[in-house]
Design an enzyme around this catalytic site. Structure first.
Site, PDB file in Angstrom:
ATOM      1  N   ASP A 147      24.157  40.771  22.500  1.00  0.00           N
ATOM      2  CA  ASP A 147      23.412  40.345  21.319  1.00  0.00           C
ATOM      3  C   ASP A 147      24.176  39.313  20.491  1.00  0.00           C
ATOM      4  O   ASP A 147      25.403  39.221  20.577  1.00  0.00           O
ATOM      5  CB  ASP A 147      23.102  41.554  20.423  1.00  0.00           C
ATOM      6  CG  ASP A 147      22.166  42.556  21.083  1.00  0.00           C
ATOM      7  OD1 ASP A 147      21.426  42.161  22.000  1.00  0.00           O
ATOM      8  OD2 ASP A 147      22.192  43.731  20.665  1.00  0.00           O
ATOM      9  N   ARG A 148      23.427  38.580  19.680  1.00  0.00           N
ATOM     10  CA  ARG A 148      24.012  37.561  18.797  1.00  0.00           C
ATOM     11  C   ARG A 148      25.181  38.130  17.990  1.00  0.00           C
ATOM     12  O   ARG A 148      26.234  37.499  17.873  1.00  0.00           O
ATOM     13  CB  ARG A 148      22.947  37.017  17.830  1.00  0.00           C
ATOM     14  CG  ARG A 148      23.500  36.034  16.803  1.00  0.00           C
ATOM     15  CD  ARG A 148      22.508  35.784  15.680  1.00  0.00           C
ATOM     16  NE  ARG A 148      21.374  35.002  16.117  1.00  0.00           N
ATOM     17  CZ  ARG A 148      21.314  33.664  16.052  1.00  0.00           C
ATOM     18  NH1 ARG A 148      22.337  32.987  15.574  1.00  0.00           N
ATOM     19  NH2 ARG A 148      20.236  33.029  16.457  1.00  0.00           N
TER      20      ARG A 148
END
EC number: 5.4.99.-
Length: 322
Positions: A147-148
């Protein structure tokens, strides 16, 4: 008639997949053309599922307008992006990159071109190892995603053979990816393998965890070990035995120990108390444990690589053994 000599990066794949990547041809069209003997491999009729090898000759007896190559990525799309990446390990086949918090691995709905894959392409382009104009169907690619707002190791393949091998190794669990995270509260017991069921909601980009199996959810298994406890929160090392969307975050939240800083599944009051704006989660360690032939990557068997320890580990003192 168009003649194509298969390169090393295009070898090893089915001829129909190679053609669909290289030209604006659909699967149905390719099957029809193969039946009509319009596609020949080394001078012979071939089936769509025939695998191609380096130096094979493909001849296409197809109208020119059907063979306009698919638009390739403009080098400026990624060469304008910074080529700075934090390299954990690199050789002629693979790159292990330590992704920072806040960077997406691929372009998302925001349209930001400063992605991890574009930085990797830019890095290899400036090194002279990647020239998109010389490739028909291959570009450097990521083998895993995080994820970011998760930091840590992401695997990239520099060539098609390595990409195929790594994808197989990940699928068959011949690579072990270990994560570090901070879970709120005291997690007990000190180690366990958790089993539950996960259902994804694509509209909200969230997942729901349940202890009952249904037709629409998937089994998840999360193995953890408590590394340290500071009187308020637990530092865990986690092994994903199944790799599902938001699995660590949602599974630990489900048992009452959400990740510190997690805005989707966590406790906003605790997040503000400790000043965490992003989930305390890091893809920290990668182990290669091959049980089947690894071809050009066989030298990686038994090797282990670690990212730099994330800042959140400091909450547990300076003598933590990871």
């Amino acid at each position: 008639m168009k003649e194509i000599k298969v390169t090393k990066n295009d070898s090893g794949q089915r001829i129909d997949r190679f053609l669909s990547k290289s030209f604006p041809l659909g699967q149905g069209q390719i099957c029809k053309l193969a039946r009509k003997n319009c596609i020949k491999l080394n001078g012979k009729k071939c089936k769509p599922d025939t695998h191609i090898a380096e130096n094979d000759i493909i001849k296409l007896f197809i109208p020119d307008e059907m063979l306009i190559p698919k638009a390739k990525s403009d080098p400026d799309d990624f060469t304008a992006v910074s080529d700075k990446i934090d390299i954990v390990y690199e050789d002629e086949n693979i790159l292990l990159v330590d992704k920072p918090v806040g960077m997406v691995v691929h372009e998302d709905e925001s349209g930001d071109s400063d992605t991890l894959i574009n930085r990797i392409k830019s890095y290899l382009y400036h090194k002279g190892e990647y020239r998109p104009e010389n490739e028909l169907s291959f570009a450097p690619a990521l083998c895993n995603r995080i994820d970011r707002n998760t930091c840590g190791i992401v695997i990239a393949a520099k060539n098609a053979e390595s990409l195929r091998i790594l994808n197989q190794k990940i699928r068959d669990r011949e690579l072990t990816k270990l994560y570090l995270c901070i879970a709120c509260g005291k997690v007990t017991p000190d180690s366990a393998t958790l089993t539950a069921y996960l259902e994804k909601n694509s509209d909200t980009n969230t997942v729901k965890i349940s202890d009952k199996k249904t037709k629409s959810n998937l089994t998840i298994k999360t193995k953890y070990k408590v590394i340290a406890y500071n009187g308020e929160n637990s530092l865990l090392k986690v092994d994903l035995l199944t790799g599902r969307t938001h699995q660590i975050r949602a599974h630990l939240a489900y048992i009452g120990h959400a990740l510190l800083g997690d805005g989707k599944y966590g406790n906003n009051k605790l997040n503000k108390k400790y000043g965490f704006k992003y989930q305390a989660l890091c893809s920290y360690e990668l182990q290669f444990k091959f049980t089947t032939d690894a071809g050009c990557l066989s030298y990686l068997d038994g090797k282990c690589f670690k990212a730099k320890a994330p800042d959140f580990v400091k909450m547990f003192g300076s003598n933590i053994k990871l």
